[in-house]
Design a protein around this motif. Structure first.
Motif, PDB file in Angstrom:
ATOM      1  N   GLY A  86      -5.165  -3.075   0.826  1.00 42.53           N
ATOM      2  CA  GLY A  86      -3.908  -3.354   1.522  1.00 42.53           C
ATOM      3  C   GLY A  86      -3.945  -4.730   2.165  1.00 42.53           C
ATOM      4  N   GLU A  87      -5.155  -5.242   2.403  1.00 41.44           N
ATOM      5  CA  GLU A  87      -5.292  -6.613   2.926  1.00 41.44           C
ATOM      6  C   GLU A  87      -4.811  -7.558   1.821  1.00 41.44           C
ATOM      7  OE1 GLU A  87      -6.696 -10.454   4.035  1.00 41.44           O
ATOM      8  OE2 GLU A  87      -7.233  -9.429   2.196  1.00 41.44           O
ATOM      9  N   GLU A  88      -3.945  -8.485   2.195  1.00 46.31           N
ATOM     10  CA  GLU A  88      -3.195  -9.211   1.170  1.00 46.31           C
ATOM     11  C   GLU A  88      -4.046  -9.904   0.097  1.00 46.31           C
ATOM     12  OE1 GLU A  88      -0.914 -11.259   4.055  1.00 46.31           O
ATOM     13  OE2 GLU A  88      -2.334 -12.889   4.310  1.00 46.31           O
TER      14      GLU A  88
ATOM     15  N   ASN B  91       3.895  -5.233  -0.516  1.00 49.69           N
ATOM     16  CA  ASN B  91       2.697  -4.467  -0.169  1.00 49.69           C
ATOM     17  C   ASN B  91       3.097  -3.024   0.154  1.00 49.69           C
ATOM     18  OD1 ASN B  91       0.316  -3.466   0.823  1.00 49.69           O
ATOM     19  ND2 ASN B  91      -0.180  -5.282   2.038  1.00 49.69           N
TER      20      ASN B  91
ATOM     21  N   THR C 109       9.433  -4.223   5.946  1.00 50.79           N
ATOM     22  CA  THR C 109       9.973  -5.573   6.184  1.00 50.79           C
ATOM     23  C   THR C 109      11.065  -5.869   5.166  1.00 50.79           C
ATOM     24  OG1 THR C 109       7.750  -6.272   6.848  1.00 50.79           O
ATOM     25  CG2 THR C 109       9.338  -8.018   6.399  1.00 50.79           C
TER      26      THR C 109
ATOM     27  N   VAL D 272       3.875 -12.393   0.558  1.00 52.51           N
ATOM     28  CA  VAL D 272       3.591 -10.959   0.529  1.00 52.51           C
ATOM     29  C   VAL D 272       4.191 -10.306   1.764  1.00 52.51           C
ATOM     30  CG1 VAL D 272       1.237 -11.434   1.382  1.00 52.51           C
ATOM     31  CG2 VAL D 272       1.755  -9.174   0.487  1.00 52.51           C
ATOM     32  N   ASN D 273       4.938  -9.234   1.523  1.00 55.99           N
ATOM     33  CA  ASN D 273       5.556  -8.513   2.639  1.00 55.99           C
ATOM     34  C   ASN D 273       5.462  -7.016   2.446  1.00 55.99           C
ATOM     35  OD1 ASN D 273       7.611 -11.219   2.976  1.00 55.99           O
ATOM     36  ND2 ASN D 273       6.857 -10.212   4.805  1.00 55.99           N
ATOM     37  N   ASN D 274       5.505  -6.354   3.565  1.00 54.50           N
ATOM     38  CA  ASN D 274       5.448  -4.896   3.604  1.00 54.50           C
ATOM     39  C   ASN D 274       6.795  -4.283   3.169  1.00 54.50           C
ATOM     40  OD1 ASN D 274       6.217  -2.562   5.883  1.00 54.50           O
ATOM     41  ND2 ASN D 274       4.278  -2.273   4.815  1.00 54.50           N
TER      42      ASN D 274
ATOM     43  N   TYR E 186      -8.740   1.317   1.080  1.00 53.74           N
ATOM     44  CA  TYR E 186      -7.975   0.816   2.233  1.00 53.74           C
ATOM     45  C   TYR E 186      -7.952  -0.706   2.240  1.00 53.74           C
ATOM     46  CZ  TYR E 186      -7.236   0.025   7.327  1.00 53.74           C
ATOM     47  OH  TYR E 186      -6.796  -0.386   8.561  1.00 53.74           O
ATOM     48  N   ILE E 187      -9.065  -1.323   1.874  1.00 50.05           N
ATOM     49  CA  ILE E 187      -9.159  -2.789   1.941  1.00 50.05           C
ATOM     50  C   ILE E 187      -8.155  -3.457   1.010  1.00 50.05           C
ATOM     51  CG2 ILE E 187     -11.010  -3.019   0.190  1.00 50.05           C
ATOM     52  CD1 ILE E 187     -10.464  -5.114   3.403  1.00 50.05           C
TER      53      ILE E 187
ATOM     54  N   GLY F 191      -9.287  -8.612   8.582  1.00 58.84           N
ATOM     55  CA  GLY F 191      -8.716  -7.733   9.597  1.00 58.84           C
ATOM     56  C   GLY F 191      -9.391  -6.377   9.695  1.00 58.84           C
ATOM     57  N   LEU F 192     -10.009  -5.907   8.612  1.00 54.53           N
ATOM     58  CA  LEU F 192     -10.647  -4.586   8.693  1.00 54.53           C
ATOM     59  C   LEU F 192     -11.774  -4.617   9.725  1.00 54.53           C
ATOM     60  CD1 LEU F 192     -11.432  -2.075   5.878  1.00 54.53           C
ATOM     61  CD2 LEU F 192     -13.120  -2.511   7.657  1.00 54.53           C
TER      62      LEU F 192
ATOM     63  N   ASP G  99       0.820  -0.484  -0.185  1.00 52.34           N
ATOM     64  CA  ASP G  99      -0.473   0.207  -0.281  1.00 52.34           C
ATOM     65  C   ASP G  99      -0.588   1.310   0.780  1.00 52.34           C
ATOM     66  OD1 ASP G  99      -2.938   0.437  -1.676  1.00 52.34           O
ATOM     67  OD2 ASP G  99      -3.949  -0.323   0.106  1.00 52.34           O
ATOM     68  N   GLU G 100       0.074   1.117   1.892  1.00 51.41           N
ATOM     69  CA  GLU G 100       0.153   2.099   2.980  1.00 51.41           C
ATOM     70  C   GLU G 100      -1.055   3.048   3.094  1.00 51.41           C
ATOM     71  OE1 GLU G 100       3.465   5.218   3.596  1.00 51.41           O
ATOM     72  OE2 GLU G 100       3.758   3.748   5.165  1.00 51.41           O
ATOM     73  N   SER G 101      -2.178   2.480   3.515  1.00 52.27           N
ATOM     74  CA  SER G 101      -3.391   3.305   3.626  1.00 52.27           C
ATOM     75  C   SER G 101      -3.863   3.508   5.053  1.00 52.27           C
ATOM     76  CB  SER G 101      -4.523   2.658   2.828  1.00 52.27           C
ATOM     77  OG  SER G 101      -4.108   2.413   1.517  1.00 52.27           O
TER      78      SER G 101
HETATM   79  C1  LIG Z   1      -7.682  -3.835   6.076  1.00 47.37           C
HETATM   80  C2  LIG Z   1      -6.230  -4.155   5.994  1.00 47.37           C
HETATM   81  C3  LIG Z   1      -5.370  -3.252   5.388  1.00 47.37           C
HETATM   82  C4  LIG Z   1      -4.020  -3.541   5.294  1.00 47.37           C
HETATM   83  N1  LIG Z   1      -3.208  -2.617   4.710  1.00 47.37           N
HETATM   84  C5  LIG Z   1      -1.884  -2.894   4.595  1.00 47.37           C
HETATM   85  C6  LIG Z   1      -1.019  -1.966   3.959  1.00 47.37           C
HETATM   86  O1  LIG Z   1      -1.432  -0.894   3.489  1.00 47.37           O
HETATM   87  N2  LIG Z   1       0.303  -2.291   3.867  1.00 47.37           N
HETATM   88  C7  LIG Z   1       0.796  -3.475   4.355  1.00 47.37           C
HETATM   89  O2  LIG Z   1       1.984  -3.738   4.227  1.00 47.37           O
HETATM   90  N3  LIG Z   1       0.001  -4.363   4.976  1.00 47.37           N
HETATM   91  C8  LIG Z   1      -1.326  -4.104   5.091  1.00 47.37           C
HETATM   92  N4  LIG Z   1      -2.127  -5.037   5.685  1.00 47.37           N
HETATM   93  C9  LIG Z   1      -1.526  -6.314   6.146  1.00 47.37           C
HETATM   94  C10 LIG Z   1      -1.362  -7.298   4.980  1.00 47.37           C
HETATM   95  O3  LIG Z   1      -2.554  -8.059   4.848  1.00 47.37           O
HETATM   96  C11 LIG Z   1      -0.189  -8.266   5.189  1.00 47.37           C
HETATM   97  O4  LIG Z   1      -0.334  -8.881   6.427  1.00 47.37           O
HETATM   98  C12 LIG Z   1       1.165  -7.582   5.134  1.00 47.37           C
HETATM   99  O5  LIG Z   1       1.355  -6.967   3.895  1.00 47.37           O
HETATM  100  C13 LIG Z   1       2.279  -8.602   5.395  1.00 47.37           C
HETATM  101  O6  LIG Z   1       3.502  -7.935   5.420  1.00 47.37           O
HETATM  102  P1  LIG Z   1       4.549  -8.067   6.640  1.00 47.37           P
HETATM  103  O7  LIG Z   1       4.405  -9.467   7.188  1.00 47.37           O
HETATM  104  O8  LIG Z   1       5.867  -7.838   5.999  1.00 47.37           O
HETATM  105  O9  LIG Z   1       4.151  -7.023   7.617  1.00 47.37           O
HETATM  106  C14 LIG Z   1      -3.499  -4.755   5.812  1.00 47.37           C
HETATM  107  C15 LIG Z   1      -4.370  -5.657   6.438  1.00 47.37           C
HETATM  108  C16 LIG Z   1      -5.715  -5.360   6.535  1.00 47.37           C
HETATM  109  C17 LIG Z   1      -6.610  -6.353   7.212  1.00 47.37           C
END
Ligand SMILES: Cc1cc2nc3c(=O)[nH]c(=O)nc-3n(C[C@H](O)[C@H](O)[C@H](O)COP(=O)(O)O)c2cc1C
Ligand code: SF4
Length: 348
Positions: A95-97, A4, A135, A130-132, A92-93, A312-313, A6-8
């Motif tokens: 980025g939610e997995e 992930n 991470t 899915v991971n950031n 932005y949404i 989560g949003l 997306d970093e928004s």
């Molecule tokens: C609205 C919303 C936006 C998100 N945006 C991101 C994002 O830009 N980058 C990201 O890594 N996780 C984002 N997340 C969290 C992801 O759903 C997910 O939990 C994450 O990618 C897991 O990675 P990690 O466990 O390595 O942190 C967002 C969650 C929500 C609810």
């Protein structure tokens, strides 16, 4: 396996720095993660507004493929791993997995109802991890040096280091890596140089738009999962946004509310309607035109969104507003507002 990228989150820029500065670390983390979960296909979902990071990752993927770290039978281990780079389109949404999965599948970025969870029903209905970016970037170091070495930094429950995106009215805004457990004071004053000359700290937004406010009283809080949880503050994506005494926090709240009203995907009503109503009320507050009952309404909307939204949003869209209501209740009352107008807005 999905990375992930997306970093928004407003105020976040750590993943961009990692991808532009050390793209092979991102790839290495992703390939190791794919190996660990037995995935032979991976995606990197990259924020659309990061054209340079996209190019750098594209080059790195090609280099890795040529060096035999991607593709068929990697290093002769019988392990196949392909990586596909996908660009977001500014939502932005996504980025939610699960919205991210929908987007990769070519659909509108709506979050899915959970369960089922991505681990069993993820991208294209397949089990997905899915991971950031950050991470995944920790993984090569842990594999190379071992968990014990990694644990030498940080705290018992939050091992290692964390990147913090420090922005706002500090002397040296930027990206700082500190061991978990360093204090907010060390980060803001020791590293980022404190407030710009002559102005006092008014508030710190921790965790981004979906975060909460802290004040000078929180400066000695240690930046770790457990300490922040105890202080009722989120770590979020590592945003530390400082506001000095000149800033009008009502305007800040209005902007945060506008962000969520704009970014809500509209799939569920608490968030679709709640973010709009929250924005309207914060507009009135910022204009000094609070109506009787607005504060109660704002709280009601906030708790409804937090409790009843699908993803989560919506669940975090009121966090900053609710934390401001707790810290500065008189900012939200009509009569005080007229008398104390100057308190939250110091004319330049
Ligand atoms: C609205 C919303 C936006 C998100 N945006 C991101 C994002 O830009 N980058 C990201 O890594 N996780 C984002 N997340 C969290 C992801 O759903 C997910 O939990 C994450 O990618 C897991 O990675 P990690 O466990 O390595 O942190 C967002 C969650 C929500 C609810
Ligand atoms: S909480 Fe908001 S962003 Fe999430 S599904 Fe509901 S409307 Fe969409």
């Amino acid at each position: 396996m999905v990375c992930n990228a997306d970093e928004s989150e407003p105020g976040t820029f750590k993943d961009r720095a990692l991808m532009e500065g050390d793209p092979h670390r991102v790839l290495e983390g992703l390939i190791i993660a794919a190996y660990a979960v037995g995935a032979d296909y991976s995606y990197i979902y990259l924020r659309g507004e990061y054209p340079y990071a996209y190019k750098v990752m594209e080059w790195a993927i090609e280099e890795a493929r040529q060096a035999g770290y991607l593709g068929q039978n990697i290093l002769g281990l019988g392990f196949d791993c392909e990586v596909e780079l996908r660009r977001g389109a500014g939502a932005y949404i996504c980025g939610e997995e699960t919205a991210l999965f929908e987007s990769i599948e070519g659909k509108r970025g709506f979050p899915r109802i959970k369960p089922p969870f991505p681990t069993t029903h993820g991208l294209f209905g397949k089990p997905t991890a899915v991971n950031n970016v950050e991470t995944l970037c920790n993984v090569p170091y842990i594999i190379e040096h071992g968990a014990q070495t990694y644990r030498r930094l940080g705290t018992e429950k939050s091992p290692g280091t964390k990147l913090f995106c420090v922005s706002g009215d500090v002397a040296r805004p930027g990206l700082y890596e500190v061991p978990f457990g360093a204090s907010l004071r060390h980060l803001l004053y020791g590293l980022a140089g404190g407030m710009r000359t002559g102005w006092k700290l008014q508030a710190i937004l921790l965790g981004g738009a979906a975060g909460a406010f802290a004040t000078a009283e929180h400066l000695d809080v240690r930046l770790s999962f457990e300490d922040l949880r105890q202080a009722g503050l989120p770590l979020g994506s590592g945003v530390v946004m400082a506001f000095d005494e000149r800033r009008d926090l009502r305007d800040v709240l209005k902007r945060l509310a506008r962000f969520f009203a704009h970014e809500s995907c509209g799939k569920c009503y608490p968030c679709q309607l709640g973010t709009q109503r929250q924005y309207e009320i914060t507009q009135r507050i910022a204009a000094g035109k609070i109506l009787p009952g607005d504060a109660d309404l704002l709280k009601d909307i906030g708790w409804t969104m937090s409790d009843a939204s699908i993803c989560g949003l919506g669940q975090t869209a009121a966090m900053a507003v609710l934390s401001a209501m707790q810290l500065w209740p008189d900012m939200f009352t009509a009569s005080d507002l007229q008398e104390d107008y100057g308190r939250y807005s110091h004319p330049h």
